[in-house]
Design an enzyme around this catalytic site. Structure first.
Site, PDB file in Angstrom:
ATOM      1  N   ASP A 224       0.796  -1.329  -0.041  1.00  0.00           N
ATOM      2  CA  ASP A 224       0.151  -0.051  -0.072  1.00  0.00           C
ATOM      3  C   ASP A 224       0.734   1.316   0.033  1.00  0.00           C
ATOM      4  OD1 ASP A 224      -2.030   1.960   0.715  1.00  0.00           O
ATOM      5  OD2 ASP A 224      -3.314   0.533   0.992  1.00  0.00           O
TER       6      ASP A 224
ATOM      7  N   LEU B 158     -10.628   5.524   9.198  1.00  0.00           N
ATOM      8  CA  LEU B 158     -10.626   4.787  10.529  1.00  0.00           C
ATOM      9  C   LEU B 158     -12.105   3.991  10.620  1.00  0.00           C
ATOM     10  CD1 LEU B 158      -8.696   7.119  12.849  1.00  0.00           C
ATOM     11  CD2 LEU B 158      -7.919   5.171  11.324  1.00  0.00           C
TER      12      LEU B 158
ATOM     13  N   ASP C   4      -8.827  -1.042  -5.146  1.00  0.00           N
ATOM     14  CA  ASP C   4     -10.232  -0.205  -5.364  1.00  0.00           C
ATOM     15  C   ASP C   4     -10.224   0.687  -6.671  1.00  0.00           C
ATOM     16  OD1 ASP C   4     -12.832   0.540  -4.840  1.00  0.00           O
ATOM     17  OD2 ASP C   4     -12.365   2.325  -3.572  1.00  0.00           O
TER      18      ASP C   4
ATOM     19  N   CYS D  89     -10.954 -13.319 -18.625  1.00  0.00           N
ATOM     20  CA  CYS D  89     -11.913 -14.004 -19.214  1.00  0.00           C
ATOM     21  C   CYS D  89     -13.439 -13.452 -18.952  1.00  0.00           C
ATOM     22  CB  CYS D  89     -11.898 -15.663 -18.521  1.00  0.00           C
ATOM     23  SG  CYS D  89     -10.504 -16.378 -18.792  1.00  0.00           S
TER      24      CYS D  89
ATOM     25  N   CYS E 164     -15.218   3.604  -3.406  1.00  0.00           N
ATOM     26  CA  CYS E 164     -15.645   3.995  -2.223  1.00  0.00           C
ATOM     27  C   CYS E 164     -15.639   5.579  -2.006  1.00  0.00           C
ATOM     28  CB  CYS E 164     -14.865   3.202  -1.099  1.00  0.00           C
ATOM     29  SG  CYS E 164     -15.212   1.510  -1.343  1.00  0.00           S
TER      30      CYS E 164
ATOM     31  N   CYS F 138     -20.017  21.423  -6.004  1.00  0.00           N
ATOM     32  CA  CYS F 138     -20.530  19.965  -5.626  1.00  0.00           C
ATOM     33  C   CYS F 138     -19.263  19.334  -4.504  1.00  0.00           C
ATOM     34  CB  CYS F 138     -20.556  18.995  -6.942  1.00  0.00           C
ATOM     35  SG  CYS F 138     -19.020  18.788  -7.576  1.00  0.00           S
TER      36      CYS F 138
END
Length: 460
Positions: free
Chosen positions: A113, A122, A181, A225, A239, A412
């Site tokens: 990471d 958290l 992600d 595939c 996320c 936004c």
């Protein structure tokens, strides 16, 4: 009733205790940081784990509850003790996955990471804590896992997985778990696993839903595939954009751990060739059969064309990151910075600020002078919303010179949806569904406002 002197004394004592608490937190962070960096980062583990002939007395006691399972037994536990598992992503999926693998006695965990711990992590990334905010996730996870089981070797990798490093790294591990992600990393990890001949346990979670499968194992299909071509970048939600409930990532991470343990112990996976879908709101699990391995698959087919790792960001048309994407739909002339908008606001110039976020985000925070119309309402040309917009424009127009157009600024969260809204408003004006408009979006949205204009404005 307390006297003024007692109140002042209590306030002084509270301030002193808070100062002491902050000092203790700083000492804890320093201690944890020292614990989590005992060795320099290595590109790959230096040597394979040696085979084990028997379990020690301590190991028998520690793993006794799983040792008595006939399907696992001593033989399976010995296999776990020499297994090496590479975890790509130490976030919402990777944390519970790594936690249960370490608890079960897997010999080595590679933790990949490149990101650092943030407060917004958290609620779901359970290996990290407040004291380590700003520190590398790979080191933070390794420190937590060592406290859980000091016998497990944890190898942190704080550099992003790239085509130049992925294949060599994957070859040093027995099983790979994809907890990323973003689409480019999924293709990268899949192709590396196919080229290295490693099984891939893959999961994802978004909002209240998740899914898990096992690729390239026991004759089953690989990721290519099922998805020969990547989806359009603008259709992908992660996320950070769509949100996720932490418990959902916990459920999927635990299921990943289960599949990894079964593969490592020689029990075989449940989800090779099938996909398990989880709906948290309804409390439903559903399994669907995936198509079989494609003989013409570019990665694992009979005549593969992917014989080396490639530029996956170019292939997918998006960045290999789980951070929110920044769209570029408008010209610079159609956009303003938050600094320029604040200057306009302070000048008292007539204008209309349009907030196009969903209602759930407006409930979190908003600028009080903004008109709220969700982007979805504009996309479907909702009559009530257009009427509300026309009325707001008319009211603002009353303070301007007769016939002058009221400039509209659209905002936004991050400056992506606002650009889409500008395009819609421009098309409505061109179709004469709205009066002629001057429309601009605010670059970076409310998060840029919080970062550059108002430090007290909530970030989410």
């Amino acid at each position: 009733m307390a006297s003024r002197e007692e109140v002042l004394a209590l306030q002084a004592e509270v301030a002193q205790r808070e100062e002491e608490l902050n000092s203790l937190k700083q000492k804890l962070a320093s201690a944890l940081l020292a614990e989590q960096e005992p060795q320099p980062e290595r590109l790959v583990p230096v040597s394979p784990l040696p085979p084990k002939a028997a379990l020690s007395r301590d190991e028998i006691l520690r793993y006794s509850r799983q040792l008595v399972l006939p399907e696992l037994g001593v033989h399976g536990q010995l296999r776990l003790g020499t297994a090496c598992v590479l975890i790509v992503g130490c976030g919402g999926l990777g944390c519970p996955l790594a936690q249960y693998l370490a608890a079960a006695g897997v010999g080595r965990l590679g933790l990949v990471d490149y990101d650092v711990v943030e407060m917004s992590n958290l609620a779901r990334q359970v290996l990290h804590g407040e004291a380590l905010a700003g520190q590398a996730k790979a080191f933070s996870a390794a420190a937590s896992l060592r406290r859980l089981n000091s016998a497990v070797e944890c190898v942190p990798y704080t550099q992003a997985l790239t085509p130049a490093t992925a294949l060599d790294l994957v070859r040093r591990y027995d099983v790979v778990a994809d907890c990323s992600d973003n689409v480019p990393t999924r293709y990268l990890v899949n192709d590396a696993c196919v080229l290295a001949g490693r099984p891939l346990v893959s999961a994802s979670a978004l909002r209240f839903e998740g899914q898990i499968t096992v690729y390239h194992y026991d004759g089953g299909p690989c990721y290519r595939c099922i998805f020969p071509q990547p989806p359009p970048a603008e259709t992908v939600t992660n996320c950070a954009d769509g949100g996720v409930l932490g418990v959902v990532t916990g459920v999927l991470g635990c299921l990943q751990a289960l599949e990894v343990l079964k593969i490592a112990a020689g029990l075989g996976p449940s989800y090779s060739g099938s996909l398990l879908l989880f709906d948290a709101l309804r409390g439903h699990f559903r399994s669907i059969r995936l198509r079989s391995r494609r003989l013409d698959c570019a990665a694992c087919g009979e005549r593969p064309t992917v014989t080396d790792l490639l530029d996956y960001e170019a292939f997918c048309g998006s960045s290999a990151t789980d951070k929110c994407r920044s769209l570029q739909l408008l010209s610079p002339e159609e956009r303003v910075s938050v600094t320029d908008y604040k200057r306009l606001l302070d000048s008292g110039a007539f204008h209309l600020l349009l907030d196009v976020r969903p209602q759930v985000e407006v409930d979190i925070c908003r600028l009080p002078h903004a008109l709220h119309i969700p982007l979805k309402h504009l996309e479907r040309r909702d009559a009530e919303s257009l009427k509300l917009l026309k009325e707001a424009i008319w009211e603002e127009k009353q303070g301007t010179q007769e016939g002058a157009a009221v400039p509209i600024y659209v905002i936004c969260k991050l400056g992506n949806d606002s650009q889409k809204a500008v395009k819609i408003l421009q098309s409505l004006s061109a179709a004469q569904e709205l009066d002629p408009l001057t429309v601009r979006d605010v670059v970076g949205g409310l998060m840029a406002w919080a970062a550059k204009i108002d430090g007290t404005f909530p970030q989410y």
